[in-house]
Design an enzyme around this catalytic site. Sequence first.
Site, PDB file in Angstrom:
ATOM      1  N   HIS A 161      26.102 -25.115  17.430  1.00 15.49           N
ATOM      2  CA  HIS A 161      26.445 -23.732  17.082  1.00 15.49           C
ATOM      3  C   HIS A 161      25.401 -23.176  16.109  1.00 15.49           C
ATOM      4  CE1 HIS A 161      30.815 -25.034  17.830  1.00 15.49           C
ATOM      5  NE2 HIS A 161      30.580 -24.088  18.710  1.00 15.49           N
ATOM      6  N   CYS A 246      33.455 -25.400   9.711  1.00 15.56           N
ATOM      7  CA  CYS A 246      34.331 -25.267  10.890  1.00 15.56           C
ATOM      8  C   CYS A 246      35.760 -25.694  10.631  1.00 15.56           C
ATOM      9  CB  CYS A 246      33.744 -26.009  12.080  1.00 15.56           C
ATOM     10  SG  CYS A 246      33.357 -27.704  11.753  1.00 15.56           S
TER      11      CYS A 246
HETATM   12  C1  CIR Z   1      33.246 -29.483  19.568  1.00 18.08           C
HETATM   13  O1  CIR Z   1      32.312 -30.041  20.143  1.00 18.08           O
HETATM   14  O2  CIR Z   1      33.693 -28.414  19.948  1.00 18.08           O
HETATM   15  C2  CIR Z   1      33.862 -30.166  18.367  1.00 18.08           C
HETATM   16  N1  CIR Z   1      33.836 -31.577  18.554  1.00 18.08           N
HETATM   17  C3  CIR Z   1      33.134 -29.797  17.108  1.00 18.08           C
HETATM   18  C4  CIR Z   1      33.208 -28.337  16.792  1.00 18.08           C
HETATM   19  C5  CIR Z   1      32.542 -28.008  15.507  1.00 18.08           C
HETATM   20  N2  CIR Z   1      32.669 -26.633  15.230  1.00 18.08           N
HETATM   21  C6  CIR Z   1      31.805 -25.946  14.495  1.00 18.08           C
HETATM   22  O3  CIR Z   1      30.796 -26.459  14.046  1.00 18.08           O
HETATM   23  N3  CIR Z   1      32.065 -24.663  14.318  1.00 18.08           N
END
Ligand code: CIR
Length: 256
Positions: A161, A246
């Site tokens: 992201h 997050c």
């Molecule tokens: C994913 O791959 O969607 C989750 N394992 C991690 C999401 C992390 N989100 C973020 O950095 N905003």
Amino acid sequence: MARHALIRRPGPRLAEGLVRGTRPVIDVGLALKQWQGYVETLHAAGWSTTEVPPADDCPDAVFVEDTVVVYGDLAVITRPGAPSRRAETAGVEETLRDLGYRIAHIHEPGTLDGGDVLKYGGTVWVGRSERTNSAGIEQLGRLLGPFGPTVVAVPVHADLHLKSAVTALPDGTVIGCPPLLDSAAIFGVMEAVPEPAGAHVVLLDDGQLLMSASAPVTAEAFRRRGYTVAKVDISEFEKLDGCVTCLSVRLRGLPG
Ligand code: CIR
């Protein structure tokens, strides 16, 4: 500055969360303790929190930032780029509706993860990434139009992201880690930090940052600049490509 955040506790299936590389071993019990430590750090800094009801069937639900973009009194419920994460949004929508937010949605074919949305200085920077597409960015731009920010798309290749690689300090300095520095020109000036996890800061207030314990060199550098740094160990979430930003969504003053 807002002192209220949305959070969601990790569920029993956390270890099945999405990963880009080899599946790591996740200690779910330790993750829960780390999450509690993160929430206590917010509370110790004077924040209050609203907990979205758990979504135990959704392994990645703890990464609540990806499910919504809040701007003023509007909550834009995202359409996460990973289909396995789309069931996470229902509980977030209900919680924000109950808090008094107006609700809007990103619709198919748009996809958008909140982790791609960086708001500062009247600009909304949106990563065009493996999770967020052009249609999602256009829809977000239309929904935020009445509020007046400039919405700028940023190509994201090297990271999951946009906010995996770039955030901003309270004084407006954009900080990022080298893999995304090819986009530095879009931000004007971007200061490189020495550790990938050092690129993520949660602004607890104008002088205080919440950072991962895995970025000690960057934390020390920010301390020397006069910031107080609260460090949290979030190793189990980092194994799943998560970071400090997050795990919460800052609400800038509750509506109503
Ligand atoms: C994913 O791959 O969607 C989750 N394992 C991690 C999401 C992390 N989100 C973020 O950095 N905003």
